[in-house]
Design a protein around this motif. Sequence first.
Motif, PDB file in Angstrom:
ATOM      1  N   ASN A 193       0.830  -1.211   0.000  1.00 13.86           N
ATOM      2  CA  ASN A 193       0.000   0.000   0.000  1.00 13.86           C
ATOM      3  C   ASN A 193       0.858   1.251   0.000  1.00 13.86           C
ATOM      4  N   ILE A 194       1.914   1.248   0.789  1.00 14.50           N
ATOM      5  CA  ILE A 194       2.817   2.409   0.799  1.00 14.50           C
ATOM      6  C   ILE A 194       3.421   2.603  -0.585  1.00 14.50           C
ATOM      7  N   LEU A 195       3.980   1.529  -1.145  1.00 15.43           N
ATOM      8  CA  LEU A 195       4.655   1.646  -2.442  1.00 15.43           C
ATOM      9  C   LEU A 195       3.697   2.078  -3.545  1.00 15.43           C
ATOM     10  N   SER A 196       2.444   1.678  -3.446  1.00 17.88           N
ATOM     11  CA  SER A 196       1.476   2.042  -4.482  1.00 17.88           C
ATOM     12  C   SER A 196       1.141   3.527  -4.481  1.00 17.88           C
ATOM     13  N   LEU A 197       1.473   4.201  -3.391  1.00 17.30           N
ATOM     14  CA  LEU A 197       1.170   5.631  -3.282  1.00 17.30           C
ATOM     15  C   LEU A 197       2.390   6.521  -3.516  1.00 17.30           C
ATOM     16  N   LEU A 198       3.507   5.902  -3.909  1.00 18.04           N
ATOM     17  CA  LEU A 198       4.744   6.650  -4.109  1.00 18.04           C
ATOM     18  C   LEU A 198       5.230   6.533  -5.541  1.00 18.04           C
ATOM     19  N   GLU A 199       5.948   7.559  -5.981  1.00 17.21           N
ATOM     20  CA  GLU A 199       6.680   7.444  -7.232  1.00 17.21           C
ATOM     21  C   GLU A 199       7.801   6.446  -6.982  1.00 17.21           C
ATOM     22  N   TYR A 200       8.167   5.675  -8.017  1.00 16.18           N
ATOM     23  CA  TYR A 200       9.190   4.651  -7.827  1.00 16.18           C
ATOM     24  C   TYR A 200      10.510   5.289  -7.405  1.00 16.18           C
ATOM     25  N   ASP A 201      11.143   4.672  -6.412  1.00 15.18           N
ATOM     26  CA  ASP A 201      12.459   5.077  -5.934  1.00 15.18           C
ATOM     27  C   ASP A 201      13.216   3.796  -5.595  1.00 15.18           C
ATOM     28  N   ASN A 202      14.373   3.607  -6.205  1.00 10.94           N
ATOM     29  CA  ASN A 202      15.131   2.376  -6.036  1.00 10.94           C
ATOM     30  C   ASN A 202      15.511   2.134  -4.567  1.00 10.94           C
ATOM     31  N   GLU A 203      15.916   3.177  -3.857  1.00 10.74           N
ATOM     32  CA  GLU A 203      16.312   3.021  -2.450  1.00 10.74           C
ATOM     33  C   GLU A 203      15.126   2.548  -1.599  1.00 10.74           C
ATOM     34  N   ILE A 204      13.975   3.131  -1.834  1.00 16.13           N
ATOM     35  CA  ILE A 204      12.770   2.720  -1.097  1.00 16.13           C
ATOM     36  C   ILE A 204      12.409   1.284  -1.471  1.00 16.13           C
ATOM     37  N   GLY A 205      12.510   0.952  -2.744  1.00 17.36           N
ATOM     38  CA  GLY A 205      12.220  -0.405  -3.199  1.00 17.36           C
ATOM     39  C   GLY A 205      13.133  -1.433  -2.553  1.00 17.36           C
ATOM     40  N   GLU A 206      14.411  -1.118  -2.465  1.00 18.26           N
ATOM     41  CA  GLU A 206      15.362  -2.029  -1.828  1.00 18.26           C
ATOM     42  C   GLU A 206      15.067  -2.180  -0.338  1.00 18.26           C
ATOM     43  N   ALA A 207      14.743  -1.075   0.325  1.00 18.56           N
ATOM     44  CA  ALA A 207      14.410  -1.125   1.756  1.00 18.56           C
ATOM     45  C   ALA A 207      13.131  -1.933   1.975  1.00 18.56           C
ATOM     46  N   ALA A 208      12.174  -1.786   1.073  1.00 14.63           N
ATOM     47  CA  ALA A 208      10.925  -2.550   1.164  1.00 14.63           C
ATOM     48  C   ALA A 208      11.192  -4.045   0.979  1.00 14.63           C
TER      49      ALA A 208
END
Length: 116
Positions: free
Chosen positions: A39-54
């Motif tokens: 749900n968090i990721l679906s509300l954000l513009e893609y960011d590689n650092e956030i994706g890796e942390a997720a």
Amino acid sequence: MAPTFTTGFVELIKGVLSEASSGIASSHHFHNVRAGIANILSLLEYDNEIGEAANRLTQTAADYLNRHDIPSVTLTDQERRADADRFGIVQDALGAFGASLERARPSSRVRTLGLG
């Protein structure tokens, strides 16, 4: 500062991990963690650092929750220490995920839904 619309989802994840560490067993724990992250990721513009942390949070939560379901009365001291170590690792991953959200940029969906 992390977007305010992420707070409830992060609190959901914290709550699930807290319940599990307190001995509350549920087959839904891992699903709830994954849903919160998705749900968090679906509300954000893609960011590689956030994706890796997720991804790290998802993996460490799965490791902790899947191994934590063993009844504590059957655990040896060594297994209890290993469980505590896994809990520390997932808490670190949650902290890193939360920190990565500070760089988050809301997606157009946030505006559409009136969340930001």
